[in-house]
Design a protein around this motif. Sequence first.
Motif, PDB file in Angstrom:
ATOM      1  N   THR A 135      32.250   4.073 135.186  1.00  0.00           N
ATOM      2  CA  THR A 135      33.563   3.439 135.281  1.00  0.00           C
ATOM      3  C   THR A 135      34.557   3.967 134.258  1.00  0.00           C
ATOM      4  N   GLY A 136      34.149   4.965 133.484  1.00  0.00           N
ATOM      5  CA  GLY A 136      35.093   5.604 132.562  1.00  0.00           C
ATOM      6  C   GLY A 136      35.110   5.056 131.156  1.00  0.00           C
ATOM      7  N   LEU A 137      34.031   4.412 130.724  1.00  0.00           N
ATOM      8  CA  LEU A 137      34.008   3.825 129.380  1.00  0.00           C
ATOM      9  C   LEU A 137      34.068   4.883 128.282  1.00  0.00           C
ATOM     10  N   CYS A 138      33.417   6.014 128.496  1.00  0.00           N
ATOM     11  CA  CYS A 138      33.476   7.083 127.505  1.00  0.00           C
ATOM     12  C   CYS A 138      34.870   7.698 127.457  1.00  0.00           C
ATOM     13  N   GLY A 139      35.461   7.905 128.630  1.00  0.00           N
ATOM     14  CA  GLY A 139      36.832   8.413 128.674  1.00  0.00           C
ATOM     15  C   GLY A 139      37.797   7.486 127.964  1.00  0.00           C
ATOM     16  N   GLU A 140      37.641   6.181 128.175  1.00  0.00           N
ATOM     17  CA  GLU A 140      38.461   5.196 127.476  1.00  0.00           C
ATOM     18  C   GLU A 140      38.317   5.321 125.968  1.00  0.00           C
ATOM     19  N   ALA A 141      37.068   5.440 125.517  1.00  0.00           N
ATOM     20  CA  ALA A 141      36.799   5.535 124.087  1.00  0.00           C
ATOM     21  C   ALA A 141      37.430   6.793 123.492  1.00  0.00           C
ATOM     22  N   LEU A 142      37.391   7.886 124.228  1.00  0.00           N
ATOM     23  CA  LEU A 142      38.017   9.120 123.750  1.00  0.00           C
ATOM     24  C   LEU A 142      39.527   8.959 123.619  1.00  0.00           C
ATOM     25  N   ARG A 143      40.148   8.340 124.595  1.00  0.00           N
ATOM     26  CA  ARG A 143      41.603   8.143 124.514  1.00  0.00           C
ATOM     27  C   ARG A 143      41.978   7.225 123.340  1.00  0.00           C
ATOM     28  N   LYS A 144      41.119   6.282 123.017  1.00  0.00           N
ATOM     29  CA  LYS A 144      41.406   5.362 121.915  1.00  0.00           C
ATOM     30  C   LYS A 144      41.364   6.058 120.559  1.00  0.00           C
ATOM     31  N   TYR A 193      30.919  -4.244 136.048  1.00  0.00           N
ATOM     32  CA  TYR A 193      30.192  -3.507 135.023  1.00  0.00           C
ATOM     33  C   TYR A 193      30.929  -3.482 133.678  1.00  0.00           C
ATOM     34  N   ASP A 194      32.227  -3.184 133.699  1.00  0.00           N
ATOM     35  CA  ASP A 194      32.975  -3.068 132.443  1.00  0.00           C
ATOM     36  C   ASP A 194      32.953  -4.369 131.648  1.00  0.00           C
ATOM     37  N   LYS A 195      33.216  -5.471 132.330  1.00  0.00           N
ATOM     38  CA  LYS A 195      33.252  -6.768 131.651  1.00  0.00           C
ATOM     39  C   LYS A 195      31.906  -7.081 131.017  1.00  0.00           C
ATOM     40  N   SER A 196      30.833  -6.821 131.733  1.00  0.00           N
ATOM     41  CA  SER A 196      29.497  -7.102 131.221  1.00  0.00           C
ATOM     42  C   SER A 196      29.144  -6.190 130.061  1.00  0.00           C
ATOM     43  N   TYR A 197      29.487  -4.922 130.177  1.00  0.00           N
ATOM     44  CA  TYR A 197      29.176  -3.950 129.136  1.00  0.00           C
ATOM     45  C   TYR A 197      29.918  -4.273 127.851  1.00  0.00           C
ATOM     46  N   LYS A 198      31.212  -4.526 127.972  1.00  0.00           N
ATOM     47  CA  LYS A 198      32.024  -4.770 126.780  1.00  0.00           C
ATOM     48  C   LYS A 198      31.680  -6.094 126.110  1.00  0.00           C
ATOM     49  N   SER A 199      31.181  -7.062 126.870  1.00  0.00           N
ATOM     50  CA  SER A 199      30.828  -8.350 126.283  1.00  0.00           C
ATOM     51  C   SER A 199      29.661  -8.232 125.316  1.00  0.00           C
ATOM     52  N   LEU A 200      28.885  -7.147 125.435  1.00  0.00           N
ATOM     53  CA  LEU A 200      27.750  -6.921 124.543  1.00  0.00           C
ATOM     54  C   LEU A 200      28.134  -6.119 123.311  1.00  0.00           C
ATOM     55  N   SER A 201      29.376  -5.665 123.254  1.00  0.00           N
ATOM     56  CA  SER A 201      29.835  -4.817 122.152  1.00  0.00           C
ATOM     57  C   SER A 201      28.945  -3.589 121.994  1.00  0.00           C
ATOM     58  N   LEU A 202      28.564  -2.984 123.117  1.00  0.00           N
ATOM     59  CA  LEU A 202      27.741  -1.792 123.070  1.00  0.00           C
ATOM     60  C   LEU A 202      28.550  -0.640 122.472  1.00  0.00           C
ATOM     61  N   LEU A 203      27.944   0.101 121.569  1.00  0.00           N
ATOM     62  CA  LEU A 203      28.691   1.015 120.724  1.00  0.00           C
ATOM     63  C   LEU A 203      28.591   2.485 121.109  1.00  0.00           C
ATOM     64  N   ALA A 204      27.752   2.826 122.092  1.00  0.00           N
ATOM     65  CA  ALA A 204      27.534   4.248 122.380  1.00  0.00           C
ATOM     66  C   ALA A 204      28.827   5.004 122.691  1.00  0.00           C
ATOM     67  N   PRO A 205      29.674   4.561 123.626  1.00  0.00           N
ATOM     68  CA  PRO A 205      30.893   5.332 123.908  1.00  0.00           C
ATOM     69  C   PRO A 205      31.816   5.445 122.694  1.00  0.00           C
ATOM     70  N   THR A 206      31.998   4.339 121.965  1.00  0.00           N
ATOM     71  CA  THR A 206      32.877   4.353 120.796  1.00  0.00           C
ATOM     72  C   THR A 206      32.333   5.252 119.702  1.00  0.00           C
ATOM     73  N   THR A 207      31.033   5.132 119.433  1.00  0.00           N
ATOM     74  CA  THR A 207      30.423   5.957 118.394  1.00  0.00           C
ATOM     75  C   THR A 207      30.484   7.426 118.758  1.00  0.00           C
TER      76      THR A 207
END
Length: 226
Positions: free
Chosen positions: A74-83, A32-46
């Motif tokens: 898989t923790g994409l929002c948590g990752e974005a918060l830590r960044k 899931y993570d690899k596929s999601y990040k390959s699209l540069s989806l911005l919701a967690p980062t934004t």
Amino acid sequence: MAKNPVIDILFESLTESTQENQILYRKIARNYDKSYKSLSLLAPTTLANTVSEYFSASGRNSKDLYTLDVCSGTGLCGEALRKVEWLGVIDGVDGCKEMLEVAQTKGIYRTLYHQLISAESPLPIQNSSYDLVTCTGGLSFGHLPYQCLEMLLDILVPGGLLAINVSSYKNPGSDVKYQESVEKTMKQLLGKCTLVKEVRVDVVKDDTRYSHGIEYEQILCYQKDA
């Protein structure tokens, strides 16, 4: 149009049944993570940037804040918060054990709750426990029931922030009806909270989400009334 097999499977195979969708997520969790990040989806980062700016402007240090990441996957929002140097405690809750196992490896979350949230199965969390509740991707057809939005507000401390992302669809259908229900529910809850921030993210036409009907996404932040 960019193709992404894992994300395409999600859009094409999701049903109204949350339980059936969990079976699908179990199958794709490891990729899931690899596929999601390959699209540069911005919701967690934004969302992460938006809540960080909001709390910084109010003079509150993130190290003193407690966060619950709902439908954490898989923790994409948590990752974005830590960044964005979010230093406080982050807990997560999701209905898919396999997705949580991926999140656990990232060392972001204090506690991960394995629970499929519904009106009949409320969170095992006391009210007024968190300063921030996030939900990226969970507020969509076949995922978190929109009736649970009030539950998410209840677990916030007075003055806490509920930060969610919702998608806007080009064509009528089940997804549109769900999003309309989310908007209606939040309007009904405005006696308990105030919309304090709204950010729109347009979906470009070569994004696979556009081919599945998503025109733009919004980050909506509601402050719980004192």
